[in-house]
Design a protein around this motif. Structure first.
Motif, short mmCIF file in Angstrom:
data_model
loop_
_atom_site.label_atom_id
_atom_site.label_comp_id
_atom_site.label_asym_id
_atom_site.label_seq_id
_atom_site.Cartn_x
_atom_site.Cartn_y
_atom_site.Cartn_z
N LEU A 1 5.51 56.26 72.22
CA LEU A 1 5.74 57.53 71.54
C LEU A 1 4.51 57.97 70.76
N ALA A 2 3.88 57.05 70.05
CA ALA A 2 2.67 57.38 69.30
C ALA A 2 1.53 57.77 70.23
N ALA A 3 1.46 57.11 71.40
CA ALA A 3 0.39 57.41 72.35
C ALA A 3 0.54 58.82 72.92
N PHE A 4 1.75 59.27 73.13
CA PHE A 4 1.96 60.64 73.60
C PHE A 4 1.48 61.65 72.57
N LYS A 5 1.57 61.29 71.29
CA LYS A 5 1.24 62.26 70.24
C LYS A 5 -0.20 62.15 69.75
N VAL A 6 -0.61 60.94 69.31
CA VAL A 6 -1.92 60.86 68.65
C VAL A 6 -2.75 59.64 69.01
N ALA A 7 -2.20 58.66 69.71
CA ALA A 7 -2.91 57.38 69.87
C ALA A 7 -3.19 57.09 71.35
N THR A 8 -3.16 55.82 71.73
CA THR A 8 -3.42 55.43 73.11
C THR A 8 -2.58 54.20 73.46
N HIS A 9 -2.27 54.06 74.75
CA HIS A 9 -1.42 52.96 75.19
C HIS A 9 -1.82 52.56 76.59
N GLY A 10 -1.78 51.26 76.89
CA GLY A 10 -2.09 50.79 78.22
C GLY A 10 -1.31 49.55 78.58
N SER A 11 -0.73 49.53 79.77
CA SER A 11 -0.01 48.36 80.26
C SER A 11 -0.14 48.35 81.77
N ASN A 12 0.45 47.34 82.40
CA ASN A 12 0.39 47.27 83.86
C ASN A 12 1.15 48.40 84.54
N SER A 13 2.10 48.98 83.84
CA SER A 13 2.93 50.02 84.45
C SER A 13 2.58 51.43 83.99
N MET A 14 1.89 51.57 82.86
CA MET A 14 1.62 52.91 82.35
C MET A 14 0.37 52.91 81.47
N VAL A 15 -0.42 53.98 81.62
CA VAL A 15 -1.60 54.19 80.78
C VAL A 15 -1.52 55.60 80.20
N ILE A 16 -1.64 55.70 78.89
CA ILE A 16 -1.65 57.01 78.22
C ILE A 16 -2.96 57.13 77.46
N LYS A 17 -3.83 58.02 77.92
CA LYS A 17 -5.15 58.18 77.32
C LYS A 17 -5.36 59.54 76.65
N TYR A 18 -4.48 60.48 76.94
CA TYR A 18 -4.69 61.84 76.43
C TYR A 18 -3.51 62.29 75.58
N PRO A 19 -3.45 61.88 74.31
CA PRO A 19 -2.37 62.30 73.42
C PRO A 19 -2.38 63.82 73.21
N VAL A 20 -1.20 64.36 73.03
CA VAL A 20 -1.04 65.82 73.04
C VAL A 20 -1.78 66.49 71.89
N ILE A 21 -1.58 66.02 70.68
CA ILE A 21 -2.09 66.76 69.51
C ILE A 21 -3.62 66.87 69.49
N PRO A 22 -4.38 65.77 69.64
CA PRO A 22 -5.85 65.92 69.60
C PRO A 22 -6.41 66.79 70.72
N TRP A 23 -5.87 66.63 71.94
CA TRP A 23 -6.43 67.39 73.06
C TRP A 23 -5.93 68.82 73.08
N LEU A 24 -4.74 69.06 72.53
CA LEU A 24 -4.25 70.43 72.41
C LEU A 24 -5.17 71.24 71.49
N ALA A 25 -5.71 70.58 70.47
CA ALA A 25 -6.63 71.26 69.56
C ALA A 25 -7.86 71.79 70.31
N VAL A 26 -8.40 70.98 71.21
CA VAL A 26 -9.56 71.41 71.99
C VAL A 26 -9.18 72.55 72.94
N SER A 27 -8.01 72.45 73.55
CA SER A 27 -7.55 73.49 74.47
C SER A 27 -7.37 74.82 73.73
N ILE A 28 -6.81 74.76 72.54
CA ILE A 28 -6.61 75.97 71.74
C ILE A 28 -7.95 76.59 71.39
N LEU A 29 -8.92 75.76 71.05
CA LEU A 29 -10.26 76.27 70.73
C LEU A 29 -10.85 77.02 71.91
#
Length: 213
Positions: free
Chosen positions: A15-43
């Motif tokens: 849950l934190a990785a989806f929002k602001v952090a990062t997560h990695g396992s054998n089944s799932m990798v989350i590298k692009y959390p919504v809030i930080p990258w949404l800021a760049v997209s909005i810019l």
């Protein structure tokens, strides 16, 4: 904000990785959390809206001065924050004062030093290209024009072009700046006609979901 939910190194919760952090396992990798990258997209969206009146001939302000100012200001922020080596590093602090360590900033998730370095360089590159545009005009099939109009498509295809051979044909681990530049140049040449084709397809379906790619 990231520090409220995750203390690196190691994985955060999904849950934190989806929002602001990062997560990695054998089944799932989350590298692009919504809030930080949404800021760049909005810019980028805001700057695009700024350019619409200029493109329509309703404004003489091309945005070059904004880009030059933001580029210089961003790189100053980077130099100061990275030099201090505390807040803004996202726990990826410098091991020494070498230029390699100064440029070794956290992208996953993005830190203030990553933002200021990468966006600062991007602002200056865009300012330079806007200046060049005034001299040579807009070329319908120009390299920057084609890649710029198919940016998301380019990103997805280039990831596949790199990851598939690296994963399934054991081509991971090339070393050296020369090899990296050579592979990058070949990839750009190969993807140019693909992006040009996709732009034609996207233009033929202006109201479809393809316009977002």
């Amino acid at each position: 904000m990231t520090g409220w939910f995750w203390t690196p190194p190691g994985n955060s919760s999904v849950l934190a990785a989806f929002k602001v952090a990062t997560h990695g396992s054998n089944s799932m990798v989350i590298k692009y959390p919504v809030i930080p990258w949404l800021a760049v997209s909005i810019l980028g969206w805001v700057f695009g809206r700024h350019l619409i009146p200029f493109a329509a001939g309703q404004s003489t302000v091309s945005g070059r001065n904004v880009l030059w100012l933001c580029g210089v200001a961003s790189l100053i922020v980077f130099a100061v924050v990275r030099g201090i080596g505390g807040y803004g590093d996202m726990s990826l602090h410098r091991a020494d004062n070498s230029w390699q360590q100064r440029l070794h900033v956290s992208k996953y998730p993005p830190s203030l030093t990553y933002y200021s370095l990468e966006l600062g360089i991007l602002f200056l590159c865009l300012a330079l290209l806007r200046t060049l545009e005034l001299r040579i005009g807009v070329r319908e099939n120009g390299v920057f024009y084609i890649f710029g109009q198919t940016a998301t498509f380019f990103y997805i295809v280039h990831r596949l072009a790199f990851e598939i051979p690296a994963t399934y044909f054991r081509l991971r681990g090339f070393d050296g700046l020369g090899a990296i530049c050579g592979i990058s140049a070949v990839t750009l040449v190969l993807l140019y006609p693909a992006c040009r084709w996709y732009r034609t397809v996207k233009a033929a379906h202006p109201d479809s979901i393809l316009k977002y790619l």
